[in-house]
Design a protein around this motif. Structure first.
Motif, mmCIF file in Angstrom:
data_model
loop_
_atom_site.group_PDB
_atom_site.id
_atom_site.type_symbol
_atom_site.label_atom_id
_atom_site.label_comp_id
_atom_site.label_asym_id
_atom_site.label_seq_id
_atom_site.Cartn_x
_atom_site.Cartn_y
_atom_site.Cartn_z
ATOM 1 N N SER A 1 -11.026 1.717 -6.461
ATOM 2 C CA SER A 1 -11.159 0.473 -7.208
ATOM 3 C C SER A 1 -12.466 -0.208 -6.840
ATOM 4 O O SER A 1 -12.918 -0.134 -5.686
ATOM 5 N N LYS B 1 -12.694 -3.249 -6.638
ATOM 6 C CA LYS B 1 -12.304 -4.508 -6.002
ATOM 7 C C LYS B 1 -12.015 -4.371 -4.503
ATOM 8 O O LYS B 1 -11.800 -5.362 -3.826
ATOM 9 N N SER B 2 -11.960 -3.128 -4.010
ATOM 10 C CA SER B 2 -11.630 -2.922 -2.604
ATOM 11 C C SER B 2 -12.209 -1.606 -2.112
ATOM 12 O O SER B 2 -12.304 -0.633 -2.854
ATOM 13 N N GLY C 1 -1.086 0.598 -1.046
ATOM 14 C CA GLY C 1 -0.001 -0.329 -1.341
ATOM 15 C C GLY C 1 1.350 0.351 -1.256
ATOM 16 O O GLY C 1 1.453 1.586 -1.302
ATOM 17 N N GLU D 1 -6.746 -5.099 -2.534
ATOM 18 C CA GLU D 1 -6.960 -5.980 -3.682
ATOM 19 C C GLU D 1 -6.220 -7.304 -3.596
ATOM 20 O O GLU D 1 -6.682 -8.318 -4.103
ATOM 21 N N ASP D 2 -5.041 -7.309 -2.961
ATOM 22 C CA ASP D 2 -4.265 -8.558 -2.894
ATOM 23 C C ASP D 2 -4.613 -9.387 -1.649
ATOM 24 O O ASP D 2 -3.834 -10.231 -1.217
ATOM 25 N N ASN D 3 -5.792 -9.135 -1.070
ATOM 26 C CA ASN D 3 -6.279 -9.857 0.103
ATOM 27 C C ASN D 3 -5.431 -9.653 1.347
ATOM 28 O O ASN D 3 -5.431 -10.470 2.258
ATOM 29 N N ARG D 4 -4.726 -8.537 1.397
ATOM 30 C CA ARG D 4 -3.982 -8.160 2.599
ATOM 31 C C ARG D 4 -4.856 -7.218 3.414
ATOM 32 O O ARG D 4 -5.585 -6.386 2.867
#
Length: 245
Positions: free
Chosen positions: A75, A77-78, A85, A110-113
């Motif tokens: 991705s 985004k990351s 996940g 992506e979910d800021n984890r």
């Protein structure tokens, strides 16, 4: 001996063959990873490292070896791409993965984890499935151990900020990891294991087992290494290889 211990024991002092392929590989064809896996079984592999639920399910049906399962998902985004996940974890385990490999660095998904925070989630939902933490360095390893991983591997060492490009195994890092993990978790050596001698040295230095991918399953990469050595490394090609997004 419980299920986790039994699976981990089966890999001890053994060769794990990473059977993965990209569509851009010159030898790519339908079922290429299944053929790689069958060849690995014939050659005496102790286990297989497989990408995607599809390959895990297909190969598990025909090859009775412990499978380290993962799902590479790329991705923009990351930077995290190895099983990023719980939905990917579930799919791999449902497909038949005996061990689940995840990115266990401090990079964000992506979910800021933070990537390594997936380890306790897996332990809660799949308490009998061993976890292999793919890490970059000793700092990542310490956090992965604290989070509860069962094994670590320096699979992502080339992404460490201080990494210096090399075609040789990082035995110095391996030794440090073995010292950190002694009596806690097992260390699986992965990255740049190019020869049988490399594998033997890794086991001598304390690796529980050894993962080999490129040197066995990607003949064009092996050819490139011979070409570069013969011609004095004039092309300056990167030692990295990137999966298609």
């Amino acid at each position: 001996m419980d299920r986790k211990e039994k699976i981990i024991k089966e890999l001890e002092k053994g060769l794990i063959v990473s059977c993965q392929a990209k569509k851009s590989d010159p030898h790519y064809c339908e079922d290429i990873t299944l053929l790689m896996a069958k060849a690995a079984v014939w050659g005496g592999a102790a286990g297989l490292r497989l990408d995607t639920p599809q390959d895990i399910k297909k190969i598990k049906r025909e090859c009775n070896l412990p499978v380290i399962g993962l799902w590479k998902v790329f991705s923009d985004k990351s930077e995290v791409f190895i099983t990023p996940g719980m939905n990917y974890v579930r799919s791999c385990i449902e497909a038949g993965a005996d061990i689940i490999a995840v990115d266990a660095t401090n990079r964000l998904v992506e979910d800021n984890r933070l990537a390594y925070d997936i380890i306790p989630e897996i332990k809660r939902e799949f308490p009998h499935t061993p976890i292999l933490a793919d890490i970059r360095n000793a700092e990542d390893a310490l956090i992965a151990i604290e989070k509860g991983t069962d094994m670590i591997a320096p699979t992502l060492s080339r992404f460490d900020p201080t990494y210096k490009s090399s075609a040789k195994p990082n035995f110095e890092l391996l030794c440090r990891l073995v010292d950190l993990c002694r009596g806690k978790v097992k260390v699986i050596m992965e990255s740049h294991i190019n020869t049988p001698e490399d594998a033997v040295i890794a086991l001598y230095h304390g690796a529980h087992s050894v993962v080999v991918g490129n040197a066995i399953t990607r003949p064009h990469i092996t050819t490139q290494k011979f070409y570069d050595a013969i011609h004095g490394y004039k092309d300056k090609r990167s030692l990295f290889y990137w999966a298609e997004k």
